[in-house]
Design an enzyme around this catalytic site. Sequence first.
Site, PDB file in Angstrom:
ATOM      1  N   GLY A  13       5.545   1.281  -6.308  1.00 46.64           N
ATOM      2  CA  GLY A  13       3.919   0.572  -6.765  1.00 46.64           C
ATOM      3  C   GLY A  13       3.131   2.115  -5.997  1.00 46.64           C
ATOM      4  CG  ASP A 141       3.662  -4.218  -0.093  1.00 48.58           C
ATOM      5  OD1 ASP A 141       2.761  -4.860  -0.663  1.00 48.58           O
ATOM      6  OD2 ASP A 141       5.306  -3.807  -0.825  1.00 48.58           O
TER       7      ASP A 141
END
Lengths: 418, 418
Positions: A13, A141
Amino acid sequence: MASGTLLYAQSGGVTAVINATASAVIEAARARKVKVLAARNGILGALREELIDTSKESAAAIRALAHTPGGAFGSCRVKLKSLQQDRARYERLLDVLRAHDVRWFLYNGGNDSADTALKVSQLAAEFGYPLTCVGVPKTVDNDLAVTDCCPGFGSAAKYTAVSVRECALDVAAMADTSTKVFVYEAMGRHAGWLAAAAGLAGDGENAAPHLILFPERPYDEADFFAKVKATVERVGYCVVVASEGIQTRDGKFVADAGGGKDSFGHTQLGGVASFLAGRVKDALGYKVHWALPDYLQRSARHLASKTDVEQAQAVGRKAVEFALKGMNAVMPVIVRTSDAPYRWKVEAAPLSKIANHEKKMPANFLRKDGYGITPAARRYLEPLIRGEAPPPFGRDGLPKYVTLKNVAVTRKLPPFAG
Amino acid sequence: MASGTLLYAQSGGVTAVINATASAVIEAARARKVKVLAARNGILGALREELIDTSKESAAAIRALAHTPGGAFGSCRVKLKSLQQDRARYERLLDVLRAHDVRWFLYNGGNDSADTALKVSQLAAEFGYPLTCVGVPKTVDNDLAVTDCCPGFGSAAKYTAVSVRECALDVAAMADTSTKVFVYEAMGRHAGWLAAAAGLAGDGENAAPHLILFPERPYDEADFFAKVKATVERVGYCVVVASEGIQTRDGKFVADAGGGKDSFGHTQLGGVASFLAGRVKDALGYKVHWALPDYLQRSARHLASKTDVEQAQAVGRKAVEFALKGMNAVMPVIVRTSDAPYRWKVEAAPLSKIANHEKKMPANFLRKDGYGITPAARRYLEPLIRGEAPPPFGRDGLPKYVTLKNVAVTRKLPPFAG
């Protein structure tokens, strides 16, 4: 001028600042007269021999890359398996590197990418091909091991805290006759780092966000409802931040419970916020709204954290430095040397300590009741969202993001069917 | 010093800049030595005699109000009915105004508020009470008649265009192996103004947003699917912007089709983006993501349009000027005198021409195929998002928004049970 080529690839991502890393990599390599190729769509481009010649880009374009979100060369969600299982692909990778005289391979991603970079370095050694592999950290994250934080996280965290602070003011103004409960869904399938960052939006019992739901704590609906009700009765409204990854006590994702098919038999891509909003409305009768920023939270370069941008650039520069020094199978990581004043530096850490590990949120970051963050969490998080680094805006009121030419390098190998 | 008091109230959904209007109103009145009371929670505060003494706020706090989103005194979703049907409430309103020597009533809202201000002015005339009522425009929906645009819209429009531009870069980078279709849901139940603003994010057939769904055009699923498929095949991905209010040919809201109960019998607050995402996934098999920014789009003061902030302040100042001149039952409206260079001024318009009217998007703003905006729409929209006016940020990386003291005025009347 060093002999050989440096290959840079983006993985997983993308973030608001992964291109800031790319920009720093290219500028650092140019300063040392090293040619940089970029793989189109991450590791796939390396396998397919779809390589981009970054020397065709102007200095101004590479500078502008530092304030452009997304992934300028394309990224991908592909994880190579073990050397045994994916042998053919690893060997192809090495063939492509060799064909283009790649001596330094920089892989910009998360745990999986660190693992891939490590395996490529092992295979190169096995084949006696002189290659230096360096992982470059990136993930919203914030779950990479060893490094104190991950480039990309700070900007997503800032987006989250600012957005929650802003929409909470909206909810507060309308609560008397309109929405009483607002649910904001934050990314974080396994760890609640971004949800925790929302906690920076306010402090104290009556400040939004009033309740944060973490994947680290089992979701207890009755307890949650009681807390929502008590907050509405005390404050007049309740702002909830929910991690997409919250689970029930038996380990099931709450979002899945709300997903599935709707009454027409169609797939209803629910998400946690939508599910919680529906449940709260049914159970407590309040008017509820919710927001799902989705990719907005990881692409909002207009609201990037200056700290994050600086760290993204620093790991890019250091990756080039480490690579050219022949420091193989390492990753530049961020080491925090002081909370206040916030100080950090970049050091090399072995990829073997990072590959396939996942950093969890420390237990002392979560408040005892499980619905908020502790002062320790604030001390850790706050410096990461500090400072503004807005992109230039045009006369048209929009940020000026660059689109690279992405000129393809001529292929030297036959196509690969892998 | 003028004799009497000015009452200011906020109404309906708040915006990123309604407090900029409030700030301008209070500063303009202070400059003329006029006392300003504010109603808590809009018209409800006036009915309940819950009034706030703004003279207790420092000059710095009122200045900071200009960069603080939400509604500082509270707003409400309450529409008074006709003078006949809601006579008791209108009379109570007049009682409260009289009790606090209110000679100027400024009502900051949309169509409904213009209607209420008009009716209050009529009743005051009927009772021979000397009162000047001025409506002040505000709405992210941009649907007020007469005025060229509505304060609040420009900032929400800028948020929309910037967010779509940013997330489109994210989608583009990942499309090879991940999300191919992204759906962004924009506010706009009856008119597609904000969805249209998304069109500013890019121009040309291959630029995101590729497809915009407007409430002005019936939603035709087969045609939409064909367009999504063609876009993915041509561009590699497809960014869709959908107005929350899109309807099928028979006039049903598409969002309602996706709402209702989930398979557990719980209310599933779907929304259009979630519904479309599920349908596209089922029909075309693409990986789909979607975003629902909800209140974030109307509270994102960090990304406010400078034009919008300036207009929000200008209508506030003019409202005070008109009121003190005794210009009754008017609203300061924005008159565009030139597109390029963009020039505007503020004039007075009668509330009777604004109350209960709704401005639709001109037909020539929608592309013939119904999925995009025309050059005429760009000419209209672009100046409204122009310029940046970020709030000050603190050392902690967060915008410094002000919380007023909101000191209550002592009640003079018995409670009202209305």
